[in-house]
Design a protein around this motif. Structure first.
Motif, short mmCIF file in Angstrom:
data_model
loop_
_atom_site.label_atom_id
_atom_site.label_comp_id
_atom_site.label_asym_id
_atom_site.label_seq_id
_atom_site.Cartn_x
_atom_site.Cartn_y
_atom_site.Cartn_z
N VAL A 47 7.91 -5.40 18.44
CA VAL A 47 7.62 -6.01 17.15
C VAL A 47 7.14 -7.43 17.42
CG1 VAL A 47 8.63 -6.85 15.00
CG2 VAL A 47 9.24 -4.60 15.84
N SER A 48 6.05 -7.83 16.75
CA SER A 48 5.48 -9.16 16.97
C SER A 48 6.07 -10.19 16.02
CB SER A 48 3.96 -9.13 16.80
OG SER A 48 3.39 -8.12 17.57
N ASP A 49 5.74 -10.03 14.73
CA ASP A 49 6.16 -11.01 13.74
C ASP A 49 5.91 -10.47 12.34
OD1 ASP A 49 3.40 -11.10 13.58
OD2 ASP A 49 3.21 -13.19 14.17
N VAL A 50 6.24 -11.27 11.34
CA VAL A 50 5.91 -10.97 9.96
C VAL A 50 4.74 -11.88 9.60
CG1 VAL A 50 6.68 -10.99 7.56
CG2 VAL A 50 8.25 -10.28 9.37
N THR A 51 3.67 -11.27 9.11
CA THR A 51 2.44 -11.99 8.84
C THR A 51 2.05 -11.85 7.38
OG1 THR A 51 1.70 -11.50 11.08
CG2 THR A 51 0.01 -12.13 9.51
N THR A 52 1.62 -12.94 6.77
CA THR A 52 1.11 -12.90 5.40
C THR A 52 -0.41 -12.81 5.45
OG1 THR A 52 2.95 -14.23 4.60
CG2 THR A 52 1.01 -14.11 3.20
N LEU A 53 -0.95 -11.81 4.78
CA LEU A 53 -2.40 -11.64 4.71
C LEU A 53 -2.86 -11.79 3.26
CD1 LEU A 53 -2.93 -8.54 7.03
CD2 LEU A 53 -3.46 -10.93 7.55
N GLN A 54 -3.86 -12.62 3.08
CA GLN A 54 -4.49 -12.76 1.77
C GLN A 54 -5.46 -11.59 1.60
OE1 GLN A 54 -3.36 -15.07 -0.22
NE2 GLN A 54 -2.14 -15.98 1.40
N PRO A 55 -5.77 -11.20 0.36
CA PRO A 55 -6.70 -10.07 0.15
C PRO A 55 -8.03 -10.23 0.89
CG PRO A 55 -5.66 -10.70 -1.91
CD PRO A 55 -5.23 -11.72 -0.90
N GLU A 56 -8.53 -11.46 1.00
CA GLU A 56 -9.82 -11.66 1.68
C GLU A 56 -9.72 -11.48 3.20
OE1 GLU A 56 -8.01 -15.75 0.88
OE2 GLU A 56 -8.35 -13.94 -0.30
N GLN A 57 -8.50 -11.42 3.74
CA GLN A 57 -8.31 -11.20 5.17
C GLN A 57 -8.22 -9.72 5.53
OE1 GLN A 57 -4.80 -13.93 5.27
NE2 GLN A 57 -5.75 -14.62 7.18
N ILE A 58 -8.29 -8.85 4.52
CA ILE A 58 -8.16 -7.41 4.77
C ILE A 58 -9.52 -6.75 4.54
CG2 ILE A 58 -7.03 -5.28 4.07
CD1 ILE A 58 -4.64 -7.04 3.18
N ARG A 59 -10.03 -6.13 5.60
CA ARG A 59 -11.31 -5.43 5.55
C ARG A 59 -11.05 -3.93 5.43
NH1 ARG A 59 -12.78 -9.81 4.70
NH2 ARG A 59 -13.64 -11.31 6.13
N PRO A 60 -11.94 -3.20 4.74
CA PRO A 60 -11.75 -1.75 4.65
C PRO A 60 -11.84 -1.10 6.03
CG PRO A 60 -13.72 -2.47 3.43
CD PRO A 60 -13.11 -3.68 4.04
N ALA A 61 -11.11 -0.01 6.19
CA ALA A 61 -11.16 0.73 7.46
C ALA A 61 -12.55 1.34 7.62
CB ALA A 61 -10.11 1.82 7.48
N PRO A 62 -13.14 1.25 8.80
CA PRO A 62 -14.47 1.84 8.99
C PRO A 62 -14.41 3.36 8.94
CG PRO A 62 -13.59 1.07 11.07
CD PRO A 62 -12.62 0.65 10.01
N GLU A 63 -15.48 3.97 8.49
CA GLU A 63 -15.56 5.43 8.51
C GLU A 63 -15.79 5.87 9.94
OE1 GLU A 63 -15.07 7.80 6.20
OE2 GLU A 63 -14.42 6.18 4.89
N MET A 64 -14.96 6.78 10.42
CA MET A 64 -15.05 7.23 11.81
C MET A 64 -15.45 8.69 11.90
SD MET A 64 -14.17 4.56 13.46
CE MET A 64 -12.97 3.99 14.62
N GLY A 65 -15.91 9.27 10.80
CA GLY A 65 -16.25 10.69 10.82
C GLY A 65 -15.00 11.51 11.08
N THR A 66 -15.11 12.53 11.91
CA THR A 66 -13.96 13.38 12.21
C THR A 66 -13.21 12.91 13.44
OG1 THR A 66 -15.37 14.86 13.47
CG2 THR A 66 -14.99 15.42 11.14
N ALA A 67 -13.69 11.84 14.09
CA ALA A 67 -13.06 11.36 15.32
C ALA A 67 -11.66 10.82 15.08
CB ALA A 67 -13.93 10.29 15.97
N LEU A 68 -11.42 10.26 13.90
CA LEU A 68 -10.14 9.62 13.61
C LEU A 68 -9.79 9.84 12.15
CD1 LEU A 68 -7.89 7.62 14.55
CD2 LEU A 68 -9.39 5.80 13.77
N ASN A 69 -8.54 10.22 11.90
CA ASN A 69 -8.09 10.41 10.54
C ASN A 69 -7.75 9.04 9.95
OD1 ASN A 69 -6.85 11.05 8.16
ND2 ASN A 69 -5.49 12.59 9.02
N THR A 70 -8.54 8.59 9.00
CA THR A 70 -8.32 7.27 8.40
C THR A 70 -7.55 7.35 7.08
OG1 THR A 70 -10.50 7.37 7.36
CG2 THR A 70 -10.37 6.25 9.49
N ASP A 71 -7.01 8.52 6.75
CA ASP A 71 -6.26 8.69 5.50
C ASP A 71 -5.08 7.73 5.39
OD1 ASP A 71 -7.97 10.72 4.84
OD2 ASP A 71 -6.52 12.33 5.20
N TYR A 72 -4.51 7.34 6.52
CA TYR A 72 -3.29 6.53 6.53
C TYR A 72 -3.57 5.06 6.80
CZ TYR A 72 -1.85 11.33 7.13
OH TYR A 72 -1.73 12.68 6.99
#
Length: 169
Positions: free
Chosen positions: A110-135
């Motif tokens: 475990v590293s730490d507890v981090t506060t992220l502002q909405p602008e610091q969160i980018r959408p997960a990239p689409e990876m096709g079928t290579a990676l399940n991004t549902d989670y």
């Protein structure tokens, strides 16, 4: 038997204040750093041996007795196919409270507890079928760090995990 340290995790700050952002518990699996909503975390414990359950999927290490509650323990390194798990003094179990159930997940550290502002969160990239991004919630950026943000409630309540009844969306 290894002595276990127990750390209670309590969110800091006032979550009602929208300008405060969201707090995430950062942890490592292999070379990658992940983050989960701190409000899902009940406590963090040192890794201890578990009681194996017959015919359980490989990623379910077994169960522990946590103050009278039987808690299933999921090894996230096995679940995410990140190579052979190793258990050392940094290995911890994050105890989660999800949909009224208690579940533990083994992580490298475990590293730490981090506060992220909405602008610091980018959408997960689409990876096709290579990676399940549902989670995946997205990618959190903090200077040179990048956190892979997981929707831990959705992951732990997924049918493939079989741990918790599906959470109503």
């Amino acid at each position: 038997m290894q002595a276990t340290a127990q750390i209670s995790v309590l969110p800091s700050g006032n979550r009602a204040d929208a300008s405060a952002g969201n707090e995430y518990l950062a942890f490592k699996l292999g070379q990658e750093e992940y983050g989960i909503d701190i409000l899902k975390v009940q406590e963090i414990r040192g890794y201890e041996s578990v009681t194996r359950i017959a015919n359980a999927p490989e990623f379910i290490k077994g169960v522990i007795n946590l103050r009278g509650i039987i808690v299933p323990i999921v090894d996230m390194r096995i679940k995410f196919n990140l190579g052979e798990p190793r258990y050392d003094q940094f290995t911890v179990v994050i105890i989660l409270s999800i949909a009224g159930r208690v579940v533990g997940m083994v992580v490298d550290s475990v590293s730490d507890v981090t506060t992220l502002q909405p602008e610091q969160i980018r959408p997960a990239p689409e990876m096709g079928t290579a990676l399940n991004t549902d989670y995946l919630v997205g990618l959190g950026t903090l200077e040179e760090r990048m956190l892979i943000l997981l929707d831990i409630e959705r992951l732990m309540s997924s049918a493939e995990m079989g741990l918790i009844d599906r959470v109503a969306a």
